[in-house]
Design a protein around this motif. Structure first.
Motif, PDB file in Angstrom:
ATOM      1  N   ARG A 193       0.832  -1.209   0.000  1.00  0.00           N
ATOM      2  CA  ARG A 193       0.000   0.000   0.000  1.00  0.00           C
ATOM      3  C   ARG A 193       0.867   1.259   0.000  1.00  0.00           C
ATOM      4  O   ARG A 193       0.547   2.245  -0.651  1.00  0.00           O
ATOM      5  CB  ARG A 193      -0.929  -0.001   1.226  1.00  0.00           C
ATOM      6  CG  ARG A 193      -2.154  -0.877   1.054  1.00  0.00           C
ATOM      7  CD  ARG A 193      -3.187  -0.590   2.126  1.00  0.00           C
ATOM      8  NE  ARG A 193      -2.758  -1.083   3.428  1.00  0.00           N
ATOM      9  CZ  ARG A 193      -3.025  -2.301   3.888  1.00  0.00           C
ATOM     10  NH1 ARG A 193      -3.707  -3.147   3.154  1.00  0.00           N
ATOM     11  NH2 ARG A 193      -2.603  -2.676   5.082  1.00  0.00           N
ATOM     12  N   GLY A 194       1.996   1.188   0.720  1.00  0.00           N
ATOM     13  CA  GLY A 194       2.916   2.330   0.750  1.00  0.00           C
ATOM     14  C   GLY A 194       3.528   2.587  -0.609  1.00  0.00           C
ATOM     15  O   GLY A 194       3.759   3.731  -1.000  1.00  0.00           O
ATOM     16  N   ARG A 196       2.139   2.308  -3.394  1.00  0.00           N
ATOM     17  CA  ARG A 196       1.182   2.856  -4.369  1.00  0.00           C
ATOM     18  C   ARG A 196       1.249   4.378  -4.433  1.00  0.00           C
ATOM     19  O   ARG A 196       0.532   5.008  -5.202  1.00  0.00           O
ATOM     20  CB  ARG A 196      -0.247   2.436  -3.983  1.00  0.00           C
ATOM     21  CG  ARG A 196      -0.514   0.950  -4.163  1.00  0.00           C
ATOM     22  CD  ARG A 196      -1.905   0.621  -3.672  1.00  0.00           C
ATOM     23  NE  ARG A 196      -2.092  -0.809  -3.529  1.00  0.00           N
ATOM     24  CZ  ARG A 196      -2.996  -1.370  -2.731  1.00  0.00           C
ATOM     25  NH1 ARG A 196      -3.791  -0.603  -2.006  1.00  0.00           N
ATOM     26  NH2 ARG A 196      -3.114  -2.671  -2.655  1.00  0.00           N
ATOM     27  N   GLY A 197       2.098   4.949  -3.586  1.00  0.00           N
ATOM     28  CA  GLY A 197       2.249   6.400  -3.625  1.00  0.00           C
ATOM     29  C   GLY A 197       1.087   7.103  -2.958  1.00  0.00           C
ATOM     30  O   GLY A 197       0.403   6.556  -2.105  1.00  0.00           O
ATOM     31  N   LYS A 198       0.849   8.330  -3.373  1.00  0.00           N
ATOM     32  CA  LYS A 198      -0.156   9.158  -2.718  1.00  0.00           C
ATOM     33  C   LYS A 198      -1.439   9.266  -3.537  1.00  0.00           C
ATOM     34  O   LYS A 198      -2.195  10.228  -3.403  1.00  0.00           O
ATOM     35  CB  LYS A 198       0.413  10.563  -2.468  1.00  0.00           C
ATOM     36  CG  LYS A 198       1.550  10.592  -1.446  1.00  0.00           C
ATOM     37  CD  LYS A 198       1.026  10.296  -0.054  1.00  0.00           C
ATOM     38  CE  LYS A 198       2.144  10.410   0.984  1.00  0.00           C
ATOM     39  NZ  LYS A 198       1.654  10.068   2.342  1.00  0.00           N
ATOM     40  N   VAL A 200      -5.178   8.956  -4.631  1.00  0.00           N
ATOM     41  CA  VAL A 200      -6.413   8.924  -3.843  1.00  0.00           C
ATOM     42  C   VAL A 200      -6.979   7.500  -3.869  1.00  0.00           C
ATOM     43  O   VAL A 200      -7.001   6.849  -4.921  1.00  0.00           O
ATOM     44  CB  VAL A 200      -7.444   9.929  -4.399  1.00  0.00           C
ATOM     45  CG1 VAL A 200      -8.767   9.819  -3.645  1.00  0.00           C
ATOM     46  CG2 VAL A 200      -6.898  11.343  -4.315  1.00  0.00           C
ATOM     47  N   ARG A 201      -7.432   7.024  -2.707  1.00  0.00           N
ATOM     48  CA  ARG A 201      -7.974   5.659  -2.620  1.00  0.00           C
ATOM     49  C   ARG A 201      -9.473   5.714  -2.369  1.00  0.00           C
ATOM     50  O   ARG A 201      -9.939   6.394  -1.454  1.00  0.00           O
ATOM     51  CB  ARG A 201      -7.298   4.893  -1.476  1.00  0.00           C
ATOM     52  CG  ARG A 201      -5.813   4.704  -1.700  1.00  0.00           C
ATOM     53  CD  ARG A 201      -5.193   3.990  -0.529  1.00  0.00           C
ATOM     54  NE  ARG A 201      -3.744   4.006  -0.626  1.00  0.00           N
ATOM     55  CZ  ARG A 201      -2.932   3.548   0.320  1.00  0.00           C
ATOM     56  NH1 ARG A 201      -3.435   3.046   1.420  1.00  0.00           N
ATOM     57  NH2 ARG A 201      -1.627   3.595   0.167  1.00  0.00           N
ATOM     58  N   GLU A 277      -7.969   2.735   5.229  1.00  0.00           N
ATOM     59  CA  GLU A 277      -6.996   3.661   4.644  1.00  0.00           C
ATOM     60  C   GLU A 277      -7.541   4.412   3.429  1.00  0.00           C
ATOM     61  O   GLU A 277      -6.828   5.189   2.804  1.00  0.00           O
ATOM     62  CB  GLU A 277      -5.728   2.889   4.271  1.00  0.00           C
ATOM     63  CG  GLU A 277      -5.045   2.280   5.495  1.00  0.00           C
ATOM     64  CD  GLU A 277      -3.679   1.712   5.179  1.00  0.00           C
ATOM     65  OE1 GLU A 277      -3.119   2.069   4.140  1.00  0.00           O
ATOM     66  OE2 GLU A 277      -3.177   0.903   5.985  1.00  0.00           O
ATOM     67  N   ASP A 279      -9.565   7.147   1.203  1.00  0.00           N
ATOM     68  CA  ASP A 279      -9.865   8.574   1.336  1.00  0.00           C
ATOM     69  C   ASP A 279     -11.353   8.848   1.143  1.00  0.00           C
ATOM     70  O   ASP A 279     -11.879   9.851   1.614  1.00  0.00           O
ATOM     71  CB  ASP A 279      -9.077   9.373   0.291  1.00  0.00           C
ATOM     72  CG  ASP A 279      -7.582   9.166   0.432  1.00  0.00           C
ATOM     73  OD1 ASP A 279      -7.030   9.549   1.479  1.00  0.00           O
ATOM     74  OD2 ASP A 279      -6.964   8.582  -0.492  1.00  0.00           O
ATOM     75  N   HIS A 385      -7.484  15.173  -4.134  1.00  0.00           N
ATOM     76  CA  HIS A 385      -6.173  15.206  -4.783  1.00  0.00           C
ATOM     77  C   HIS A 385      -5.573  16.622  -4.741  1.00  0.00           C
ATOM     78  O   HIS A 385      -4.385  16.795  -4.421  1.00  0.00           O
ATOM     79  CB  HIS A 385      -6.295  14.728  -6.227  1.00  0.00           C
ATOM     80  CG  HIS A 385      -4.982  14.658  -6.949  1.00  0.00           C
ATOM     81  ND1 HIS A 385      -4.155  13.559  -6.892  1.00  0.00           N
ATOM     82  CD2 HIS A 385      -4.328  15.573  -7.714  1.00  0.00           C
ATOM     83  CE1 HIS A 385      -3.061  13.794  -7.601  1.00  0.00           C
ATOM     84  NE2 HIS A 385      -3.150  15.018  -8.119  1.00  0.00           N
ATOM     85  N   ARG A 388      -4.274  17.559  -1.470  1.00  0.00           N
ATOM     86  CA  ARG A 388      -2.998  16.880  -1.194  1.00  0.00           C
ATOM     87  C   ARG A 388      -1.865  17.485  -2.027  1.00  0.00           C
ATOM     88  O   ARG A 388      -0.735  17.603  -1.568  1.00  0.00           O
ATOM     89  CB  ARG A 388      -3.174  15.391  -1.512  1.00  0.00           C
ATOM     90  CG  ARG A 388      -2.051  14.506  -1.014  1.00  0.00           C
ATOM     91  CD  ARG A 388      -2.428  13.041  -1.182  1.00  0.00           C
ATOM     92  NE  ARG A 388      -3.497  12.663  -0.275  1.00  0.00           N
ATOM     93  CZ  ARG A 388      -4.169  11.521  -0.349  1.00  0.00           C
ATOM     94  NH1 ARG A 388      -3.894  10.663  -1.307  1.00  0.00           N
ATOM     95  NH2 ARG A 388      -5.114  11.243   0.510  1.00  0.00           N
ATOM     96  N   PHE A 389      -2.166  17.815  -3.299  1.00  0.00           N
ATOM     97  CA  PHE A 389      -1.153  18.382  -4.197  1.00  0.00           C
ATOM     98  C   PHE A 389      -1.687  19.686  -4.804  1.00  0.00           C
ATOM     99  O   PHE A 389      -2.112  19.701  -5.968  1.00  0.00           O
ATOM    100  CB  PHE A 389      -0.821  17.396  -5.338  1.00  0.00           C
ATOM    101  CG  PHE A 389      -0.367  16.052  -4.858  1.00  0.00           C
ATOM    102  CD1 PHE A 389       0.906  15.861  -4.341  1.00  0.00           C
ATOM    103  CD2 PHE A 389      -1.218  14.952  -4.922  1.00  0.00           C
ATOM    104  CE1 PHE A 389       1.328  14.619  -3.911  1.00  0.00           C
ATOM    105  CE2 PHE A 389      -0.807  13.703  -4.485  1.00  0.00           C
ATOM    106  CZ  PHE A 389       0.471  13.534  -3.963  1.00  0.00           C
TER     107      PHE A 389
END
Length: 403
Positions: A193-194, A196-198, A200-201, A277, A279, A385, A388-389
């Motif tokens: 899971r880590g 997969r980057g950032k 959005v899930r 986990e 979003d 998203h 976050r960015f």
């Protein structure tokens, strides 16, 4: 109505009770669900029994007279399995087994068996085996004689069928090993899971058999297994989806059910990490089911247990193609109008109105209103998203501009 295919199904009798906390209508509804569970496991329900009681009999669950009636029917019709709608105590199971002289299961055992059938990956099989061992441990007393009558089939898959595991010490050792194995796999999955980057899930959640896998196939253009049976999906599936050039991850999770066995909630909590986990949750509801409001409540209860109830959520009412309001005669003074008579438009004016634009009405099977669905999900994912960015906001068009 459940379709019976031309296969050799086990002959099953179902038993439920009508109590102060569970009226006749509710009891029949639970038995309907239990019948679907039985069919999913490979059984055919020949007869259903219910009894009105203040509380289930501590020795035999139902009364002596009703038990005698069931025993006669079982003997005369060569019934191999009797399934009770509530979890039986080890003592009840032993007593009933002696009287009926056939395989005795309860709702928990039946659900565990379906999970044992459906588990495809090593991870899912390990979790099911852990739940089965924990269910088996307090029931070891008298298991030798119980096993003599077992002939495989529903409820007999997994650790329950091996004689060696009737020893308490061995079962406890096995539980410890399985927990250690799950812990190891959890660490591996946390790394995945880590990696997969950032992105959005988004997680699809909902009651079992509401169409989550069908919707997953439509939005991700993948081929996730979907079937009109309970718990068709057991292993969490994650797919990358792109809408309006914005990529995000969608996970299809195991369906929930009322009276979900405690052992399964515990052992599958790690599977539900995808939900924890996420979003954004898409809470899929089968609006064509007569008791969809209760299904929503059951799902919310489990989401609360795994500390995910307060996540941003879009309610997605699926299967609008199958929804039919019962006709109501306005001139009939005797008939009382109920929620069963509501049209979808009338439903929207009830509590759904408070959900506002967080409620969508679709048919994943017929792909109805999917454009509205895509835009609504895109809008929500884009907001997450961009938060976050923030420097990426110009890369992704506003929802009105996506094709």
């Amino acid at each position: 109505m459940i379709e019976k295919k031309d296969i050799d199904l086990e002959k099953v009798v179902l038993i439920g009770v009508v109590t102060q906390n569970q009226d006749e209508e509710k009891s029949q509804e639970y038995l309907d669900e239990l019948e679907f569970l039985t069919y999913t496991a490979g059984g055919e329900v020949i007869k259903r029994y219910t009894q009105k009681m203040a509380l289930p009999n501590p020795k035999t669950f139902i009364g002596t007279g009703k038990m005698e009636e069931v025993a006669n029917f079982v003997q005369e019709n060569d019934i191999g399995t009797v399934i009770f709608d509530d979890e039986l105590t080890p003592a009840q199971e032993r007593n009933i087994s002696k009287i009926l002289n056939c395989k005795i299961l309860d709702r928990t055992n039946l659900i565990l068996d379906i999970f044992a059938q459906r588990a495809q990956t090593s991870y899912a099989r390990t979790q099911v085996e852990l739940a089965q061992c924990e269910y088996l441990l307090p029931r070891l007393k008298g298991m030798w004689t119980h096993l003599e009558r077992q002939k495989g089939g529903i409820g007999m898959r997994g650790p329950g069928e091996t004689e060696i595991e009737t020893d308490r010490r061995i079962v406890r050792d096995k539980i410890a090993l399985l927990k250690a194995k799950i812990k190891t796999i959890d660490k591996q999955q946390a790394v995945q899971r880590g990696n997969r980057g950032k992105m959005v899930r988004v997680a699809l959640v909902g009651y079992t058999n509401v169409g989550k896998s069908t919707l997953m196939n439509v939005i991700s253009k993948s081929d996730v297994f979907a079937e009109n049976k309970l718990f068709a999906t057991l292993d969490t599936t994650v797919r990358k989806v792109v809408i309006g050039n914005l990529p995000f991850l969608v996970s299809d999770t195991v369906g929930f059910i009322r009276k979900l066995p405690t052992q399964l909630v515990e052992s599958f909590k790690s599977t539900l990490d995808e939900v924890r986990e996420a979003d954004l949750l898409l809470h899929i509801v089968d609006i064509s089911h007569a008791n969809f409001e209760e299904h929503i409540e059951s799902v919310n209860q489990i989401l609360d247990e795994i500390e995910s109830k307060d996540k941003p959520t879009i309610m997605v009412f699926n299967k609008i193609d199958a929804y039919e309001a019962e006709p109501f005669d306005e001139e009939d003074l005797i008939e009382v109008r109920t929620e069963a008579n509501y049209t979808i438009e009338e439903w929207k004016k009830t509590w759904m109105n408070r959900v506002g634009d967080n409620a969508l009405f679709i048919s994943a099977l017929n792909k109805e209103n999917m454009e509205e669905f895509r835009k609504r999900v895109y809008k929500e994912v884009r907001e997450i998203h961009v938060t976050r960015f923030p420097y990426n906001h110009f890369l992704y068009p506003d929802v009105e501009d996506i094709e």
